[in-house]
Enzyme design. Structure first.
Site, PDB file in Angstrom:
ATOM      1  CG  ASN A 153      -0.258  -0.310   2.566  1.00  0.00           C
ATOM      2  OD1 ASN A 153       0.947  -0.190   2.721  1.00  0.00           O
ATOM      3  ND2 ASN A 153      -1.075  -0.499   3.535  1.00  0.00           N
ATOM      4  NE  ARG A 291       1.997   1.244  12.382  1.00  0.00           N
ATOM      5  CZ  ARG A 291       1.623   1.009  11.161  1.00  0.00           C
ATOM      6  NH1 ARG A 291       0.984   2.340  10.590  1.00  0.00           N
ATOM      7  NH2 ARG A 291       1.576  -0.096  10.648  1.00  0.00           N
ATOM      8  CD  GLN A 320      -4.591   3.024  14.315  1.00  0.00           C
ATOM      9  OE1 GLN A 320      -3.909   4.129  13.893  1.00  0.00           O
ATOM     10  NE2 GLN A 320      -4.705   2.190  13.713  1.00  0.00           N
ATOM     11  CG  HIS A 339      -4.719   3.114  10.213  1.00  0.00           C
ATOM     12  ND1 HIS A 339      -3.952   2.577  11.143  1.00  0.00           N
ATOM     13  CD2 HIS A 339      -3.888   3.213   9.123  1.00  0.00           C
ATOM     14  CE1 HIS A 339      -2.714   2.275  10.290  1.00  0.00           C
ATOM     15  NE2 HIS A 339      -2.822   2.535   8.956  1.00  0.00           N
TER      16      HIS A 339
HETATM   17  N1  NAD Z   1      -1.143   4.680   7.453  1.00  0.00           N
HETATM   18  C1  NAD Z   1      -0.863   3.643   6.681  1.00  0.00           C
HETATM   19  O1  NAD Z   1      -1.926   3.033   6.180  1.00  0.00           O
HETATM   20  C2  NAD Z   1       0.353   2.958   6.422  1.00  0.00           C
HETATM   21  C3  NAD Z   1       0.497   2.019   5.193  1.00  0.00           C
HETATM   22  C4  NAD Z   1       1.900   1.354   5.194  1.00  0.00           C
HETATM   23  C5  NAD Z   1       2.955   1.878   5.991  1.00  0.00           C
HETATM   24  N2  NAD Z   1       2.942   2.504   6.979  1.00  0.00           N
HETATM   25  C6  NAD Z   1       3.774   3.049   7.709  1.00  0.00           C
HETATM   26  O2  NAD Z   1       5.025   3.479   7.060  1.00  0.00           O
HETATM   27  C7  NAD Z   1       5.928   3.013   7.578  1.00  0.00           C
HETATM   28  C8  NAD Z   1       7.089   2.942   6.463  1.00  0.00           C
HETATM   29  O3  NAD Z   1       6.729   2.116   5.166  1.00  0.00           O
HETATM   30  P1  NAD Z   1       7.760   1.895   4.078  1.00  0.00           P
HETATM   31  O4  NAD Z   1       6.851   0.960   3.169  1.00  0.00           O
HETATM   32  O5  NAD Z   1       8.243   3.012   3.513  1.00  0.00           O
HETATM   33  O6  NAD Z   1       8.828   1.142   4.791  1.00  0.00           O
HETATM   34  P2  NAD Z   1      10.255   0.898   4.493  1.00  0.00           P
HETATM   35  O7  NAD Z   1      11.006   0.018   5.257  1.00  0.00           O
HETATM   36  O8  NAD Z   1      10.637   1.025   2.683  1.00  0.00           O
HETATM   37  O9  NAD Z   1      11.103   2.245   4.753  1.00  0.00           O
HETATM   38  C9  NAD Z   1      11.196   2.670   5.914  1.00  0.00           C
HETATM   39  C10 NAD Z   1      12.757   3.747   5.794  1.00  0.00           C
HETATM   40  O10 NAD Z   1      12.867   4.090   7.103  1.00  0.00           O
HETATM   41  C11 NAD Z   1      13.849   4.139   7.448  1.00  0.00           C
HETATM   42  N3  NAD Z   1      14.298   4.096   8.837  1.00  0.00           N
HETATM   43  C12 NAD Z   1      13.909   3.145   9.792  1.00  0.00           C
HETATM   44  N4  NAD Z   1      14.424   3.414  11.109  1.00  0.00           N
HETATM   45  C13 NAD Z   1      14.948   4.735  11.004  1.00  0.00           C
HETATM   46  C14 NAD Z   1      15.543   5.615  11.876  1.00  0.00           C
HETATM   47  N5  NAD Z   1      15.575   5.363  13.295  1.00  0.00           N
HETATM   48  N6  NAD Z   1      16.080   6.686  11.575  1.00  0.00           N
HETATM   49  C15 NAD Z   1      16.021   7.113  10.024  1.00  0.00           C
HETATM   50  N7  NAD Z   1      15.671   6.630   9.039  1.00  0.00           N
HETATM   51  C16 NAD Z   1      14.993   5.295   9.620  1.00  0.00           C
HETATM   52  C17 NAD Z   1      14.734   3.100   6.875  1.00  0.00           C
HETATM   53  O11 NAD Z   1      15.898   3.033   6.520  1.00  0.00           O
HETATM   54  C18 NAD Z   1      13.620   2.945   5.646  1.00  0.00           C
HETATM   55  O12 NAD Z   1      14.339   3.487   4.494  1.00  0.00           O
HETATM   56  C19 NAD Z   1       5.703   1.634   7.830  1.00  0.00           C
HETATM   57  O13 NAD Z   1       6.687   1.085   8.960  1.00  0.00           O
HETATM   58  C20 NAD Z   1       4.286   2.020   8.450  1.00  0.00           C
HETATM   59  O14 NAD Z   1       4.464   1.990   9.814  1.00  0.00           O
HETATM   60  C21 NAD Z   1       1.582   3.187   7.327  1.00  0.00           C
END
Ligand code: NAD
Length: 569
Positions: A153, A291, A320, A339
């Protein structure tokens, strides 16, 4: 309160994440037992909306569209939205379920206590992205596998973030309310409405979603910044027009708009507290679809009240569903929603397809796509361990053998392979994992020397240089139901050569000197080197002989890649 405790425990317990070793855990073999499984899904209830769209598969009633498929194979499939408290429906099934499917939109908090009670549990699947509602350490210690539908997503969320940015910049929400309440007061809106052009937008986290957002922001002519644990390749940075900021606290005060795109981990929990918020530009706008717990909820509400934060929007809360008295419901200048960003119909179809694919692999004893693993049979997946590690300075990434310890991240493809799912009565639906576009996507042909570790979705025209059978089990007329054949073939074009692993019927097509089109091929890593493969989502087609000569002196499968530690400053 219980939910809050569970989520806190999930993160806290990861303190010793890197110390979980395979030998210290009790591993429940994921694929050991065959036969009928008890599968429980926890999804939000749709009530009267359930029948309004046949593709509404993400709700409890839609049950991911996999009920008929599961039941036809003799599995038991129980679906509920009742997830809280000792007498809830979920709790009743904990002692004997084998697989639990949860979703971040209506999170069933999978605590250590629940895991302990779930003696038959083998597999936890997240229909979506973000498994922070699971106590990952407890899952690892119990030898479980936790996997999510990585990429499913990301487009949905990136689009939603762009919308929220515009809503805040334009001060849209009060204008909408005026219309509803019969008012007309242009000044009340206009005194704090701006253009997006020329503003500095920074994303904290530039993984799949962060990059897609940057890509979408580029045409708006903003000043784009990003901070991530790892810097992108400069080619990708240039394409996105984004500047890397090594120090998050140097980036944040430069931003007019901040977007949060990291997972919730021990490190990111509560990162935006009152001290950090005080250092942001006065009048900053914040969008957070990552989050809720990355924010100190009260600090955000206070800063919205004082005007230090001029607008806050997002769809994620802690916990949530958000309680009726959650401070964010009542703070000024917010544009919050439940959400929803990652659960569009398109996203639902993609994560339903991903869950079905993983269940299918689980029943067959096959591995899941590597990027989906959060915990694999009791061990935190590399990515999880890196994000959640309590050691702040190290990260493991997949990269080319490097002279220096400071590496850029190997290209992280944001083009994921198409998926097909048979959705019971809904028929066969074509799905694109990340860059969903209506209709068929024209294949983009890749050259062999452009292949990189961790990528997929490649279409190539190659000549077969050689083919060698390495495994043959069962005869076509033998007692085994299925024959298995694997051949290692060298294939190439004018730019290079690579080993292609041909399976079963593919073996027959891979005759030396034949030209073939490999559609939707993916890179698998074998002992540190790249191999090409085409699974059931792709196709091998024999085509007219190509007129190129294979560049045999550039064999990509001879290049060894290694996991390198990247030291963050
Ligand atoms: N609201 C929604 O419906 C929804 C849907 C999908 C994902 N999400 C959230 O979005 C987040 C990101 O998703 P994604 O697919 O882009 O994940 P991803 O794993 O592709 O990207 C996450 C990025 O965050 C970076 N990262 C992790 N910890 C870090 C830190 N402490 N400091 C700096 N950078 C850091 C990683 O290096 C990575 O590049 C998910 O973990 C989820 O919590 C929310």
């Amino acid at each position: 309160m219980a939910m809050k405790k569970a989520a806190t425990a999930a993160i806290k317990s990861l303190r010793s994440a890197s110390s979980v070793s395979a030998s210290s855990i009790f591993t429940r073999q994921l694929h050991a037992a065959t036969g009928s499984k008890k599968i429980v899904g926890v999804f939000y209830k749709a009530n009267e909306y359930a029948s309004m769209n046949p593709n509404f598969v993400g709700c409890a009633e839609g049950a991911l569209g996999i009920r008929d498929w599961l039941e036809s194979q003799g599995h038991q499939y129980i679906v509920t939205d009742d997830k809280e408290g000792p007498t809830c429906e979920l709790e009743k099934h904990i002692p004997d379920l084998h697989v639990l499917i949860t979703t971040p939109f209506h999170p069933a908090y999978v605590t250590a206590e629940r895991i302990k009670k779930a003696k038959n549990l083998q597999l936890l699947l997240t229909a979506g992205i973000g498994s922070d509602h699971v106590d990952l350490q407890a899952a690892a210690e119990a030898g479980l596998t936790v996997a999510e539908v990585t990429g499913s997503n990301v487009v949905s969320v990136a689009e939603d973030e762009l919308m929220r940015i515009l809503i805040l910049v334009r001060n849209f929400v009060p204008g909408y309310h005026q219309v509803i309440s019969g008012d007309w007061n242009v000044a009340a809106i206009a005194h704090r409405a701006y253009d997006l052009e020329g503003k500095t937008v920074g994303t904290f986290g530039a993984g799949r979603i962060g990059r897609l957002l940057l890509q979408r922001l580029k045409p708006f002519n903003c000043n784009l910044l990003y901070h991530d644990r790892v810097r992108m390749e400069s080619e990708l940075e240039n394409q996105l027009g984004a500047k890397f900021e090594e120090d998050i606290d140097k980036m944040l005060p430069k931003c007019d708009i901040i977007v949060i795109n990291t997972p919730l981990t021990e490190k990111t929990r509560g990162m935006f507290d009152s001290a950090r918020i005080a250092k942001l530009k006065k009048g900053v706008l914040i969008v957070n679809n990552a989050r809720g717990a990355i924010m100190d909820a009260q600090a955000v509400a206070d800063a919205c009240a004082s005007g230090h934060i001029a607008g806050y929007s997002g769809d994620v809360w802690n916990p949530q569903p958000a309680p009726k008295d959650h401070v964010w419901r009542h703070m000024p200048n917010h544009a919050m929603t439940p959400h929803i960003s990652g659960t569009t119909i398109d996203a639902q179809l993609r994560y339903a397809a991903g869950v079905k694919d993983m269940l299918d692999k689980y029943f067959k004893g096959e591995d899941f796509p590597t990027q989906n693993y959060i915990v694999k049979e009791g061990k935190l997946a590399n990515r999880t361990a890196a994000y959640y590690s309590s050691r702040p300075s190290k990260r493991r990434v997949h990269g080319r053998r490097l002279k220096t310890r400071k590496a850029t991240e190997a290209h992280l493809s944001i083009r994921l392979p198409p998926l097909f799912i048979s959705l019971g009565v809904f028929g066969k639906v074509k799905l694109e994992m990340a860059d969903a576009k209506p209709g068929m996507r024209k294949p983009v042909f890749t050259k062999v020397d452009q292949l990189r570790p961790g990528t997929s979705g490649h279409t190539l025209t190659v000549k077969v240089v050689s083919s060698k059978m390495v495994l043959q089990k069962g005869r076509p007329d033998g007692p085994q139901v299925r024959q298995m054949r694997i051949a290692e073939c060298l294939v190439g074009d004018e730019t290079g050569m690579i080993v292609f692993t041909a399976r079963n019927e593919q073996v027959d097509l891979m005759k030396p000197d034949t030209t073939v089109i490999l559609r939707n091929a993916k890179i698998d890593m074998f002992k540190g080197s790249m191999r090409l493969a085409v699974d059931k989502w792709g196709r091998v087609e024999v085509t007219d002989p190509a007129d190129f000569t294979v560049k045999e002196d550039n064999n990509l499968s001879l290049v060894e890649y290694e996991l390198v530690n990247v030291v963050e400053e």
